[in-house]
Every structure is written in C-alpha cells, then in structure tokens.
Design an enzyme around this catalytic site. Structure first.
Site, PDB file in Angstrom:
ATOM      1  N   HIS A   1       0.848  -1.204   0.000  1.00  0.00           N
ATOM      2  CA  HIS A   1       0.000   0.000   0.000  1.00  0.00           C
ATOM      3  C   HIS A   1       0.882   1.252   0.000  1.00  0.00           C
ATOM      4  CE1 HIS A   1      -3.192  -2.525   2.312  1.00  0.00           C
ATOM      5  NE2 HIS A   1      -3.698  -2.284   1.110  1.00  0.00           N
TER       6      HIS A   1
ATOM      7  N   LYS B   1     -17.511  -4.728   8.523  1.00  0.00           N
ATOM      8  CA  LYS B   1     -16.295  -5.523   8.389  1.00  0.00           C
ATOM      9  C   LYS B   1     -15.563  -5.538   9.727  1.00  0.00           C
ATOM     10  CE  LYS B   1     -12.503  -5.796   5.069  1.00  0.00           C
ATOM     11  NZ  LYS B   1     -11.936  -5.178   3.859  1.00  0.00           N
TER      12      LYS B   1
ATOM     13  N   ARG C   1      -2.609  -6.014  -8.062  1.00  0.00           N
ATOM     14  CA  ARG C   1      -1.497  -6.945  -7.848  1.00  0.00           C
ATOM     15  C   ARG C   1      -1.446  -8.022  -8.916  1.00  0.00           C
ATOM     16  NH1 ARG C   1      -3.506  -8.033  -1.909  1.00  0.00           N
ATOM     17  NH2 ARG C   1      -5.318  -8.036  -3.250  1.00  0.00           N
TER      18      ARG C   1
ATOM     19  N   SER D   1      -3.225  -7.091   3.558  1.00  0.00           N
ATOM     20  CA  SER D   1      -3.364  -6.942   5.012  1.00  0.00           C
ATOM     21  C   SER D   1      -3.672  -8.302   5.636  1.00  0.00           C
ATOM     22  CB  SER D   1      -4.491  -5.956   5.330  1.00  0.00           C
ATOM     23  OG  SER D   1      -4.229  -4.712   4.757  1.00  0.00           O
TER      24      SER D   1
END
Ligand code: PNS
Length: 159
Positions: free
Chosen positions: A17, A41, A90, A128
């Site tokens: 990030h 979340k 990615r 993450s």
C-alpha cells in the site's frame, strides 16, 4: 489542482500500500488517503489506529493527508474535491473486483476517474490479511509493514 483519493481498509497498511501511496503522491498535487470506517467488516485496528499508523509512515510526504470516511467513496471524493481514485492492482485475481468497483463508482459519478497502479512484483502476494496471518503464527513481517505497524501487530496478536 489535481486531487486524488487512495481509499482502502488499511487494516493495517502494508508496504505494498505504502509503495502505491508514494507513487500516487508523485503523480498528483494532493493525495488523500481515505480509510474506510466500515461497521460491517470486522477490523483488527480501529479507524483512528489505522489513520495514526499511516500518518507515522508518511511524515516526509508533504502533499499527502490521511482521513477516515464513511459511506460512498464518490461522495467522499466530492467532499474533498478529488477527481481521481487510486487503486493498486497486484494480479489478474484483483481485476474482477476492481472493475466492478470502478463501474459502480463511474455509474454514481462520471467526474471521478479511477487510476490503477500496478504493484511491484515483490509485493504481488502482499495483503493486510496475509500480513495478519503471518503475524498470528509468529512469522517474520518486518519486510512487509513499517516497523511501527510490525510492533503494533505483534502486540495485538499476543493480547
Ligand atoms: O482495501 P479495500 O478493503 O479493498 O478497499 C475497498 C474500498 C474501501 C475502496 C471500498 O470498499 C469502498 O470504496 N467502500 C465504500 C463504499 C463504496 O463507495 N463502494 C463502492 C460502490 S459499490
């Protein structure tokens, strides 16, 4: 003045990030990192903790500011005067989700463009969730996050 928003959960921010953030900051006059406050979340870190951890990592970047936001991303962009959203890509596996999000955002507000930056290959596996899993099992995360984030993660995992 061209303003962009780099949105995400950043729970926590990874070096992948951070790399996208720095590259985006060099392309725009002003970059706002938007940390999503998402009650649906389950996050490991509070929005304030996530903002603080990013702030610590971007001290030397003069045109970057970190804020948290609630609700629709395009509304946040409007509020801060941003005309672009930055997303990192990615691998092909990111593509489907990102295209859907771009299409939804574009449908909601044609004035906000999405700019995709490719992750460096060395960060192609990094997320993450991966960092949290490695930290959970006591693995080495020193090259994956900043020293402060590594320390906070290790502490949180042993609580
Ligand atoms: O890092 P993430 O979790 O992939 O980031 C996702 C994020 C925060 C960019 C996305 O969930 C988002 O923008 N949420 C706010 C609500 C919204 O505007 N969704 C897009 C239209 S469906």
């Amino acid at each position: 003045m061209k303003i962009a928003v780099y949105p995400g959960s950043f729970d926590p921010m990874t070096n992948g990030h951070l790399d996208i953030l720095k590259r985006a900051a060099s392309l725009f006059d002003h970059l706002i990192v938007g940390v999503l406050v998402n009650n649906n979340k389950k996050c490991l870190f509070s929005p304030e903790e996530r903002v603080d951890m990013i702030n610590e990592a971007i001290q030397d970047l003069e045109n970057v500011r970190v804020m948290h936001f609630n609700g629709l991303l395009v509304d946040f962009c409007d509020k801060v005067g941003a005309t672009a959203v930055i997303r990192g890509l990615r691998a092909v596996s990111d593509y489907e989700y990102e295209v859907q999000m771009f299409a939804a955002n574009y449908h909601l507000n044609h004035k906000v463009e999405t700019v995709f930056l490719m992750s460096q290959p060395k960060y192609s596996f990094l997320s993450s969730s991966v960092v949290k899993e490695i930290a959970y099992y006591g693995g080495n995360i020193n090259e994956l996050v900043t020293p402060l984030i590594a320390e906070k993660l290790k502490k949180r995992m042993t609580k």
